[in-house]
Structure formats: structure tokens, C-alpha cells
Design a protein around this motif. Sequence first.
Motif, PDB file in Angstrom:
ATOM      1  N   HIS A 225      10.721 -15.728 -38.390  1.00  0.00           N
ATOM      2  CA  HIS A 225       9.617 -16.274 -37.597  1.00  0.00           C
ATOM      3  C   HIS A 225       8.237 -15.834 -38.123  1.00  0.00           C
TER       4      HIS A 225
ATOM      5  N   GLN B  55       6.023 -17.852 -33.936  1.00  0.00           N
ATOM      6  CA  GLN B  55       6.607 -17.859 -32.603  1.00  0.00           C
ATOM      7  C   GLN B  55       5.957 -16.773 -31.763  1.00  0.00           C
TER       8      GLN B  55
ATOM      9  N   ASP C 229      11.644 -30.212 -38.636  1.00  0.00           N
ATOM     10  CA  ASP C 229      10.849 -30.307 -37.412  1.00  0.00           C
ATOM     11  C   ASP C 229       9.360 -30.203 -37.688  1.00  0.00           C
TER      12      ASP C 229
ATOM     13  N   GLN D 230       8.625 -31.335 -27.599  1.00  0.00           N
ATOM     14  CA  GLN D 230       9.888 -30.712 -27.990  1.00  0.00           C
ATOM     15  C   GLN D 230       9.821 -30.128 -29.398  1.00  0.00           C
ATOM     16  N   LEU D 231       9.177 -30.860 -30.331  1.00  0.00           N
ATOM     17  CA  LEU D 231       9.050 -30.358 -31.695  1.00  0.00           C
ATOM     18  C   LEU D 231       8.172 -29.113 -31.751  1.00  0.00           C
TER      19      LEU D 231
ATOM     20  N   SER E 231      10.150 -26.189 -30.730  1.00  0.00           N
ATOM     21  CA  SER E 231      11.064 -25.755 -31.789  1.00  0.00           C
ATOM     22  C   SER E 231      10.337 -24.983 -32.878  1.00  0.00           C
TER      23      SER E 231
ATOM     24  N   GLY F 150      10.619 -21.392 -31.316  1.00  0.00           N
ATOM     25  CA  GLY F 150      11.987 -21.150 -31.735  1.00  0.00           C
ATOM     26  C   GLY F 150      13.044 -21.668 -30.777  1.00  0.00           C
ATOM     27  N   LYS F 151      12.681 -22.602 -29.905  1.00  0.00           N
ATOM     28  CA  LYS F 151      13.631 -23.122 -28.928  1.00  0.00           C
ATOM     29  C   LYS F 151      14.536 -24.172 -29.570  1.00  0.00           C
ATOM     30  N   GLU F 152      15.756 -24.258 -29.030  1.00  0.00           N
ATOM     31  CA  GLU F 152      16.677 -25.297 -29.460  1.00  0.00           C
ATOM     32  C   GLU F 152      16.309 -26.614 -28.784  1.00  0.00           C
ATOM     33  N   ILE F 153      16.285 -27.703 -29.551  1.00  0.00           N
ATOM     34  CA  ILE F 153      15.928 -28.997 -28.979  1.00  0.00           C
ATOM     35  C   ILE F 153      17.068 -29.985 -29.211  1.00  0.00           C
ATOM     36  N   SER F 154      17.072 -31.035 -28.409  1.00  0.00           N
ATOM     37  CA  SER F 154      18.111 -32.049 -28.532  1.00  0.00           C
ATOM     38  C   SER F 154      17.456 -33.425 -28.497  1.00  0.00           C
TER      39      SER F 154
END
Length: 365
Positions: free
Chosen positions: A66, A96, A317, A339-340, A343, A347-351
Motif C-alpha cells: 500500500h 490507503q 482499477d 467503488q474504484l 479499491s 484497499g477494499k474488495e469490490i464486485s
Amino acid sequence: MKSLGSLLILLLMTIDPLGSSKTDISLSGPQGPVFVGEPFALELMVKRCGLVESESPLFVEPKIRHIWLKKVCKTIHTQDGNCRVSKRRYVVSAQQSGQLAITPVEVRLAIDEEQADAWGNLKTERYWESHYSNDLELQVKRLPEDTALVGEFTLRLDVENRDVAADAVINAEIIIEGIGNFEDISVAVPTISGVNIFTEEPKLENAGSSNNERWRQKVSMTATSDFIIPSMPLVYFDLKDERLKTVQTEAVPIRIFGSKRALLPKVAETETVSKVRGDLTLWMVVAGIIGIVFLIGITARVLRGRYQIKKVSYRDDKALLHLLLLHKDDEGIDAIIEQLEASVYEGKEISIDPKELKALIKKYQ
């Protein structure tokens, strides 16, 4: 029975001739918290005392989670009494927010040993040992939601010529200078009615000092009538005042001569009018041919530049975020940008459906 010379060699090998030698390796960073994207320095120092001669240490490039490694500065060697000091500076920025751990950085040091060969002769053998610095804890603060830029920036638009012929190429350049996270900069070039606009891939370079940088993007335009290049803003978080600031370019008027809107000269007699119209028609045909040649040239130039631009992957991303920020006013884009950003900067997980991302890339690139 061993010879006296061999015994002396063994005795020398058991005694550390550099018994007073000492090696210190320390890693230092900012004393207080930093913001996401804010450039700051990490300094790695190696201090070796009691050595008559020593090979320069080998610094292994740090790999920190990070943390964005922006620049590696040249190693500086100095002498402090009987100690040799080597310092290497890294310019980095956190990607981050929160508490980040900077793991120990590896340094390889040369070790010389005296060894005896089969005939009792001494020879120097050199090998490298890995040593490690201390670790660091870093507190990183989030930026306001309205911007991803932090630092100090200036912005200007340089236009090569403000008076040009119809369909001639107008060359301009957007230039941003200062200190900050230039890798996150994207400037939305405005759409102008009746004007063909072509942009090249931005370039980043040093600007004088080790910390200052310069971001440049070339823009080419063609038009058949007068127009105005509107002001372009850049919003960033100022570190000194710790608040949002906006810099912007000036609106630039462009005058097109020989355009369709130009008034024709008045003449009194019919014969003269016919002759002037005939000459004007011939001139317009010639000008049209010249204009087409210019347009073909600039279009080919731009297409060559476009083909050289790296295609954005739906798995990248950060690159995808930069692409969508240029079209953030379009319907439905805000939710994907949020959302991007989560990420890239948290550092979050996105879907997100890959098919949707591929469709956006196809639409905007």
C-alpha cells in the motif's frame, strides 16, 4: 606436526582484527501523520565504523504494501571519523488510509575474511551478508471526498497561435507543475461545438528540484470559425492550509480568418462581382484542398498517438478510474467511480460485473 607459520595463520584467523567494528542500519520517515497520496521521504542509513576499507553497501529496493515508490534518490556516502555513512532516500506516497506498517528494508554488506590456502598463504575471500533495518508505523489520513489530489499545483494552458486560418491546426499544451501525487492527475478537456479536438498521452518529468514535477499534455484543434477554449479547473487538497483549493486556466479566444463567416468585399458593377465570385470560388477550392491535406495530416498524427496509448484493462482499477473520471458527469458513472476509489485508495474488495467494465472501456477509450 603443523609448522610455526600455519599456527600463526590459525591464530590470526581466530582473532577478529575488526573487533571494534560496528554496523548500524536505521530507517526513518515522517514524524507525524500524512495524507493519502502525499509524497514523503523515507531515509535508509548504513553506518559502519572501524573498517579500513569496505565495499559500498547494496540497497535492495523496498517492497512495501500500500505504498507507492515514486523515486529512488542517489546514494550519498560520507565519512564521520572512522565511520563510513551511506544514505539512500526514497520518495513514496501512501495509497490507503489507516495504520500502515513499513517492514524492515534489506541491505547487503560485503564481508572480507582472510583464509589460508593449502600452502599456508593468506588470501582474502569476500561474501555478502543480508542485514535489515528497523520497521516503521505510519498513520495515513483520508482526503476529502471531492478530490484525489494532494500537494501544491499550478496550472496553465499554452496556445501556440491564437489567430489561424480555417482548418489549420491549433497546437496547445496543458501544463501542471508543483509537488504532489502527479500519478493521479487527469484533466478533462472540454468539448467545444464545431471544433475537432485531439489529445496525446500525458507525460511526467522532473521540474528543476528533486521534489518538483511537471505534467504535460498536448492538445490539437481544428475549426472553421471563431471559438473560445473555456477555462479548465483542477481541484486539490492543499497541505499547508489543509483545505481544498482550485486552480484553473484562463479562457482563450481563438480567431479564425478566412472562415465561412467572413464578410465578402462589396463591389458596384455586375461584371466585377462575377469576376470576384469566380476568383473567390477558385480560392475556396484551393483553400479546401489545403485544408483537407492539413486535416488528413493531423488526423494521421493523432491516430498514431492513439495507437501508442496503452489500452486500459478492466482488471486495472487505477487506470480504469482515471479513464472514468474524464466522464464522471455521465449517468451511472458516479457509483462505479466510488467503488474504484474504495479499491485503489482504501484497499477494499469490490464486485463489479466485468462485462459492464468492458463495455465502459469500449465506449470511452
